[in-house]
Write a protein that holds these residues in place. Structure first.
Motif, PDB file in Angstrom:
ATOM      1  N   PRO A 196      19.053   3.905  -3.878  1.00  0.00           N
ATOM      2  CA  PRO A 196      19.079   4.640  -2.613  1.00  0.00           C
ATOM      3  C   PRO A 196      19.343   6.138  -2.786  1.00  0.00           C
ATOM      4  CG  PRO A 196      21.199   3.611  -2.972  1.00  0.00           C
ATOM      5  CD  PRO A 196      20.313   3.223  -4.139  1.00  0.00           C
ATOM      6  N   HIS A 197      19.406   6.607  -4.010  1.00  0.00           N
ATOM      7  CA  HIS A 197      19.808   7.991  -4.280  1.00  0.00           C
ATOM      8  C   HIS A 197      18.615   8.926  -4.425  1.00  0.00           C
ATOM      9  CE1 HIS A 197      23.716   6.221  -4.866  1.00  0.00           C
ATOM     10  NE2 HIS A 197      23.237   5.444  -5.830  1.00  0.00           N
ATOM     11  N   HIS A 198      18.899  10.211  -4.266  1.00  0.00           N
ATOM     12  CA  HIS A 198      17.915  11.266  -4.504  1.00  0.00           C
ATOM     13  C   HIS A 198      18.684  12.511  -4.918  1.00  0.00           C
ATOM     14  CE1 HIS A 198      14.923  14.403  -3.749  1.00  0.00           C
ATOM     15  NE2 HIS A 198      14.048  13.448  -4.017  1.00  0.00           N
ATOM     16  N   PRO A 199      18.130  13.315  -5.833  1.00  0.00           N
ATOM     17  CA  PRO A 199      18.844  14.506  -6.302  1.00  0.00           C
ATOM     18  C   PRO A 199      19.257  15.487  -5.199  1.00  0.00           C
ATOM     19  CG  PRO A 199      16.998  14.043  -7.743  1.00  0.00           C
ATOM     20  CD  PRO A 199      16.900  13.087  -6.584  1.00  0.00           C
ATOM     21  N   VAL A 200      18.646  15.417  -4.015  1.00  0.00           N
ATOM     22  CA  VAL A 200      19.072  16.310  -2.930  1.00  0.00           C
ATOM     23  C   VAL A 200      20.506  16.019  -2.502  1.00  0.00           C
ATOM     24  CG1 VAL A 200      16.748  16.671  -2.009  1.00  0.00           C
ATOM     25  CG2 VAL A 200      18.160  14.862  -1.050  1.00  0.00           C
ATOM     26  N   SER A 201      20.981  14.793  -2.759  1.00  0.00           N
ATOM     27  CA  SER A 201      22.347  14.454  -2.347  1.00  0.00           C
ATOM     28  C   SER A 201      23.183  13.868  -3.480  1.00  0.00           C
ATOM     29  CB  SER A 201      22.324  13.479  -1.178  1.00  0.00           C
ATOM     30  OG  SER A 201      21.691  12.275  -1.555  1.00  0.00           O
ATOM     31  N   THR A 202      22.568  13.050  -4.325  1.00  0.00           N
ATOM     32  CA  THR A 202      23.325  12.344  -5.359  1.00  0.00           C
ATOM     33  C   THR A 202      22.457  12.124  -6.593  1.00  0.00           C
ATOM     34  OG1 THR A 202      24.408  11.085  -3.601  1.00  0.00           O
ATOM     35  CG2 THR A 202      24.713  10.297  -5.836  1.00  0.00           C
ATOM     36  N   GLU A 203      22.924  12.568  -7.734  1.00  0.00           N
ATOM     37  CA  GLU A 203      22.248  12.243  -8.992  1.00  0.00           C
ATOM     38  C   GLU A 203      22.596  10.803  -9.348  1.00  0.00           C
ATOM     39  OE1 GLU A 203      20.142  13.995 -10.836  1.00  0.00           O
ATOM     40  OE2 GLU A 203      20.270  15.795  -9.606  1.00  0.00           O
ATOM     41  N   GLY A 256      18.469  10.274   4.615  1.00  0.00           N
ATOM     42  CA  GLY A 256      18.807   9.938   5.990  1.00  0.00           C
ATOM     43  C   GLY A 256      17.609   9.538   6.845  1.00  0.00           C
ATOM     44  N   LEU A 257      16.491   9.199   6.215  1.00  0.00           N
ATOM     45  CA  LEU A 257      15.284   8.837   6.956  1.00  0.00           C
ATOM     46  C   LEU A 257      15.273   7.373   7.386  1.00  0.00           C
ATOM     47  CD1 LEU A 257      12.699  10.729   4.727  1.00  0.00           C
ATOM     48  CD2 LEU A 257      13.679  11.473   6.907  1.00  0.00           C
ATOM     49  N   TYR A 258      15.968   6.530   6.633  1.00  0.00           N
ATOM     50  CA  TYR A 258      16.074   5.118   6.960  1.00  0.00           C
ATOM     51  C   TYR A 258      17.307   4.554   6.283  1.00  0.00           C
ATOM     52  CZ  TYR A 258      13.358   4.759   2.555  1.00  0.00           C
ATOM     53  OH  TYR A 258      12.899   4.895   1.277  1.00  0.00           O
ATOM     54  N   THR A 259      17.607   3.281   6.553  1.00  0.00           N
ATOM     55  CA  THR A 259      18.853   2.684   6.087  1.00  0.00           C
ATOM     56  C   THR A 259      18.605   1.585   5.051  1.00  0.00           C
ATOM     57  OG1 THR A 259      18.834   0.937   7.752  1.00  0.00           O
ATOM     58  CG2 THR A 259      19.852   3.057   8.386  1.00  0.00           C
ATOM     59  N   ASP A 260      19.683   1.148   4.424  1.00  0.00           N
ATOM     60  CA  ASP A 260      19.616  -0.003   3.520  1.00  0.00           C
ATOM     61  C   ASP A 260      19.050  -1.217   4.259  1.00  0.00           C
ATOM     62  OD1 ASP A 260      21.100   0.472   0.790  1.00  0.00           O
ATOM     63  OD2 ASP A 260      22.328   1.467   2.292  1.00  0.00           O
ATOM     64  N   ASN A 261      19.452  -1.382   5.514  1.00  0.00           N
ATOM     65  CA  ASN A 261      18.982  -2.511   6.304  1.00  0.00           C
ATOM     66  C   ASN A 261      17.460  -2.464   6.493  1.00  0.00           C
ATOM     67  OD1 ASN A 261      19.484  -4.919   7.888  1.00  0.00           O
ATOM     68  ND2 ASN A 261      18.901  -3.668   9.648  1.00  0.00           N
ATOM     69  N   ASP A 262      16.893  -1.280   6.692  1.00  0.00           N
ATOM     70  CA  ASP A 262      15.436  -1.150   6.801  1.00  0.00           C
ATOM     71  C   ASP A 262      14.759  -1.632   5.520  1.00  0.00           C
ATOM     72  OD1 ASP A 262      15.493   0.038   9.391  1.00  0.00           O
ATOM     73  OD2 ASP A 262      15.873   2.009   8.486  1.00  0.00           O
ATOM     74  N   GLN A 313      14.242   4.272  -3.567  1.00  0.00           N
ATOM     75  CA  GLN A 313      14.190   4.361  -2.105  1.00  0.00           C
ATOM     76  C   GLN A 313      14.985   5.583  -1.647  1.00  0.00           C
ATOM     77  OE1 GLN A 313      12.287   2.477   0.014  1.00  0.00           O
ATOM     78  NE2 GLN A 313      11.413   1.690  -1.900  1.00  0.00           N
ATOM     79  N   ALA A 314      14.452   6.757  -2.001  1.00  0.00           N
ATOM     80  CA  ALA A 314      15.133   8.027  -1.752  1.00  0.00           C
ATOM     81  C   ALA A 314      15.291   8.345  -0.274  1.00  0.00           C
ATOM     82  CB  ALA A 314      14.376   9.161  -2.452  1.00  0.00           C
ATOM     83  N   GLY A 315      14.494   7.730   0.580  1.00  0.00           N
ATOM     84  CA  GLY A 315      14.605   7.990   2.012  1.00  0.00           C
ATOM     85  C   GLY A 315      15.980   7.648   2.567  1.00  0.00           C
ATOM     86  N   GLU A 346       0.826  -1.203   0.000  1.00  0.00           N
ATOM     87  CA  GLU A 346       0.000   0.000   0.000  1.00  0.00           C
ATOM     88  C   GLU A 346       0.862   1.255   0.000  1.00  0.00           C
ATOM     89  OE1 GLU A 346      -2.706  -0.245   3.314  1.00  0.00           O
ATOM     90  OE2 GLU A 346      -3.671  -2.040   2.497  1.00  0.00           O
ATOM     91  N   GLU A 347       0.496   2.209  -0.851  1.00  0.00           N
ATOM     92  CA  GLU A 347       1.139   3.521  -0.873  1.00  0.00           C
ATOM     93  C   GLU A 347       0.545   4.325   0.276  1.00  0.00           C
ATOM     94  OE1 GLU A 347       3.287   6.376  -1.081  1.00  0.00           O
ATOM     95  OE2 GLU A 347       3.631   5.229  -2.914  1.00  0.00           O
ATOM     96  N   ARG A 348       1.381   4.726   1.208  1.00  0.00           N
ATOM     97  CA  ARG A 348       0.900   5.405   2.412  1.00  0.00           C
ATOM     98  C   ARG A 348       0.975   6.918   2.314  1.00  0.00           C
ATOM     99  NH1 ARG A 348       3.382   3.818   7.532  1.00  0.00           N
ATOM    100  NH2 ARG A 348       4.786   5.359   6.755  1.00  0.00           N
ATOM    101  N   GLY A 349       1.598   7.444   1.257  1.00  0.00           N
ATOM    102  CA  GLY A 349       1.776   8.884   1.161  1.00  0.00           C
ATOM    103  C   GLY A 349       3.014   9.356   1.910  1.00  0.00           C
ATOM    104  N   GLU A 350       3.733   8.423   2.491  1.00  0.00           N
ATOM    105  CA  GLU A 350       5.006   8.700   3.141  1.00  0.00           C
ATOM    106  C   GLU A 350       5.879   7.457   2.967  1.00  0.00           C
ATOM    107  OE1 GLU A 350       4.545   8.133   7.714  1.00  0.00           O
ATOM    108  OE2 GLU A 350       2.666   9.017   6.992  1.00  0.00           O
ATOM    109  N   TYR A 351       7.136   7.583   3.319  1.00  0.00           N
ATOM    110  CA  TYR A 351       8.053   6.458   3.113  1.00  0.00           C
ATOM    111  C   TYR A 351       7.646   5.235   3.942  1.00  0.00           C
ATOM    112  CZ  TYR A 351      11.082   9.802   0.795  1.00  0.00           C
ATOM    113  OH  TYR A 351      11.585  10.737  -0.067  1.00  0.00           O
ATOM    114  N   THR A 352       7.722   4.077   3.305  1.00  0.00           N
ATOM    115  CA  THR A 352       7.440   2.818   3.990  1.00  0.00           C
ATOM    116  C   THR A 352       8.767   2.094   4.173  1.00  0.00           C
ATOM    117  OG1 THR A 352       5.265   2.694   2.956  1.00  0.00           O
ATOM    118  CG2 THR A 352       6.144   0.660   3.883  1.00  0.00           C
ATOM    119  N   PHE A 353       9.228   2.041   5.418  1.00  0.00           N
ATOM    120  CA  PHE A 353      10.520   1.408   5.685  1.00  0.00           C
ATOM    121  C   PHE A 353      10.506   0.541   6.936  1.00  0.00           C
ATOM    122  CE2 PHE A 353      10.476   5.585   7.571  1.00  0.00           C
ATOM    123  CZ  PHE A 353      11.000   5.395   8.841  1.00  0.00           C
ATOM    124  N   ARG A 354       9.364   0.440   7.583  1.00  0.00           N
ATOM    125  CA  ARG A 354       9.224  -0.450   8.740  1.00  0.00           C
ATOM    126  C   ARG A 354       8.291  -1.596   8.350  1.00  0.00           C
ATOM    127  NH1 ARG A 354       9.035   4.615  11.469  1.00  0.00           N
ATOM    128  NH2 ARG A 354       6.765   4.629  11.280  1.00  0.00           N
TER     129      ARG A 354
END
Length: 174
Positions: free
Chosen positions: A90-97, A61-67, A55-57, A17-25
């Motif tokens: 795991p990338h996002h333009p805010v830190s890494t293209e 820095g919102l969650y880890t590869d392990n999550d 998985q831009a989170g 399900e798309e929750r409208g926020e990151y799903t990492f738990r």
């Protein structure tokens, strides 16, 4: 060389399900009704099943590869270990293209090369145009899934993965 058919699957909004926020738990990871049945139908027709997910989170820095790996392990366990591989960016333009990040197609390209996939016999099921853009870049047909049946550039739209499998994929490649 024997080329294989594949169904590439976006994760959030297609498998869970798309929750409208990151799903990492794992406790927030709710698998959509019909996903396991859809996967079983595809496996009966010898499709590879490969998840392709941004998985831009991680970059934020919102969650880890392990999550992410824990969620993917849960997904595999709940669906009978039918997924052949999971690629995530795991990338996002805010830190890494990154060319891995959809709408770019590097995750798809890597999977196609590694598994000898025939793009002409393959599909991408996603919940956003960026999924379909990535698929189009490598010659894979795309299906958009969403609850509202919004339109898509290519016109193939379904409510969920099971409908996409029954309405389009299995009818195109019986």
């Amino acid at each position: 060389m024997n080329l294989k058919a594949c169904v590439f699957l976006d994760r959030d909004g297609v498998l869970n399900e798309e929750r409208g926020e990151y799903t990492f738990r794992v406790e927030d990871f709710k698998i959509i009704d019909g996903v396991k049945k859809a996967m079983q139908l595809l496996k009966q027709k010898d499709y590879l099943l490969i998840v392709i997910t941004n998985q831009a989170g991680i970059a934020k820095g919102l969650y880890t590869d392990n999550d992410v790996m824990q969620c993917h392990e849960y997904l595999q366990n709940q669906t009978g270990k039918l997924i052949d591989d999971i690629y995530y960016c795991p990338h996002h333009p805010v830190s890494t293209e990154s060319l891995l990040r959809k709408p770019d197609s590097l995750m798809l390209e890597k999977a196609i090369a590694r598994y000898n996939i025939d793009p002409d016999k393959s599909w991408m099921v996603g919940d956003s145009e960026r999924d379909l853009i990535a698929a189009d870049k490598v010659g894979v047909k795309g299906i958009l899934v969403n609850e509202t049946n919004d339109t898509s550039q290519n016109g193939l739209v379904c409510k969920n993965l099971l409908e996409a499998v029954q309405k389009f994929i299995l009818k195109a490649n019986p």
